[in-house]
Design an enzyme around this catalytic site. Structure first.
Site, PDB file in Angstrom:
ATOM      1  CB  SER A 133      -0.188  -7.912   3.569  1.00 12.73           C
ATOM      2  OG  SER A 133       0.543  -7.942   2.365  1.00 12.73           O
TER       3      SER A 133
ATOM      4  CE1 TYR B  17       2.823  -3.322   5.764  1.00 13.99           C
ATOM      5  CE2 TYR B  17       3.213  -5.064   4.158  1.00 13.99           C
ATOM      6  CZ  TYR B  17       2.344  -4.226   4.835  1.00 13.99           C
ATOM      7  OH  TYR B  17       0.997  -4.305   4.588  1.00 13.99           O
TER       8      TYR B  17
END
Length: 340
Positions: free
Chosen positions: A144, A157
């Site tokens: 990501s 996260y």
């Protein structure tokens, strides 16, 4: 090394019951691959297997909690026994908590780290155990933009994605030093329209959403398949927002801190309140025996992009570089002729 575009490839996808993992599994199924599906959710796994079989591929459902190494190792063993040697391993599985850091409990932070970081480590261990003796294979880590740039409300996260990035770089260096024909590459994703925003534990006042612009999971899947076909590149960036974020973070991280402090909380929430009965998949799968299949897409189809121009340019960068060089040479020649 064999090409993943050929049918008959043996592919393992973690987190295959929904979201990006589901879209990746469907895309490999369309290539007539033998796809092993690792996830906890029974309903999602069964539906994903049906998708693959209808596309002409072979599916093997393996209920697995990737935070448990023994379960991952047992799944890998079954794959090789029932489908054959693993060619491609794609790590996607994750969980998260949408909340300010002060509102996350220690056991919740640990669980996110175990699934979203150690799950990648365990999957990679199981894959390498089988690939290295054969001296072939590819591991794709689905990352990501948040592997480089932390944002508010996603500390657990972001921490996991940063850890995966460091782990990926270290492992890649070791494989290069060994002159190994096993390759590992990472695909950095933008905001994607996945079901996670309907099933991740949230303590936000309003319904969570991806940071815009939002892309459909099929865009992410195409990037993963391309990376699996061309794994020698260390990483791929998907979406203009990913490129912009990573460049801004490299150039002016402090300024980006202040910008995200002003905009990051609101941009990750819709105007709708968080449903009081929203499931949370942190400890139990939302698509388990008492749940339902969520599929690949989330709730934001009307806001999501089906194509990424940046991904196209990334896939064709050699052609664009050649065209740019030819254009520069032609411009220089014309300029010389005008001067003479």
């Amino acid at each position: 090394m064999s090409d993943t575009r050929n049918s008959g490839q043996v592919v393992v996808v973690t987190g295959a019951s929904g979201g990006i993992g589901r879209a990746v599994a469907q895309a490999f199924g369309a290539r007539k691959a033998h796809v092993a599906l690792l996830a906890r959710g029974e309903k999602g796994l069964a539906a994903a297997a049906g998708d693959i079989r209808r596309a002409g591929g072979t599916a093997l459902e393996l209920p697995t909690d990737v935070a448990d190494f023994d379960q991952v190792e047992a799944a890998a063993e079954r794959v090789e026994q029932e489908l054959g040697p693993i060619d491609i391993w794609v790590n996607v599985a994750f969980t998260s908590v949408f909340a300010r850091f002060s509102d996350i409990r220690p056991e919740e932070f640990r669980r996110v780290t175990e699934v979203s970081y150690l799950g990648f480590v365990y999957g990679t261990m199981a894959a390498l155990k089988r690939m290295k003796p054969r001296d072939e294979g590819t591991i794709v880590q689905v990352g990501s933009a948040l592997a480089y740039r932390g944002i508010p409300l996603q500390s657990a996260y972001c921490g996991a994605k940063h850890a995966i990035q460091g782990f990926h770089e270290s492992l890649r260096c070791e494989l290069l030093a060994e002159h190994s024909n096993v390759h590992v590459t990472m695909v950095q994703m933008p905001g994607v329209n996945t079901p996670q925003f309907s099933w991740v534990l949230s303590r936000l006042p309003h319904h969570a959403q991806p940071v815009p612009p939002i892309y459909q999971p099929e865009v992410a899947a195409r990037a993963v398949l391309y990376a699996a076909d061309h794994p020698r590149r260390r990483e791929y960036w998907v979406g203009g927002s990913t490129v912009g974020t990573l460049i801004a973070n490299a150039v002016a991280p402090g300024l980006l801190d202040r910008y995200l402090a002003k905009t990051g909380l609101k941009s990750q929430q819709t105007a709708q309140p968080t449903p009081p009965d929203q499931p949370a998949n942190l400890w139990e799968p939302a698509d388990g025996a008492t749940g339902h299949d969520y599929g690949a897409h989330g709730e934001f189809d009307s806001k999501s992009l089906s194509h990424s121009f940046q991904l196209w340019t990334s896939r064709h960068r050699s052609l664009l570089t050649a065209c740019g060089g030819a254009l520069a040479a032609a411009t220089l020649t014309l300029w010389r002729r005008v001067r003479s």
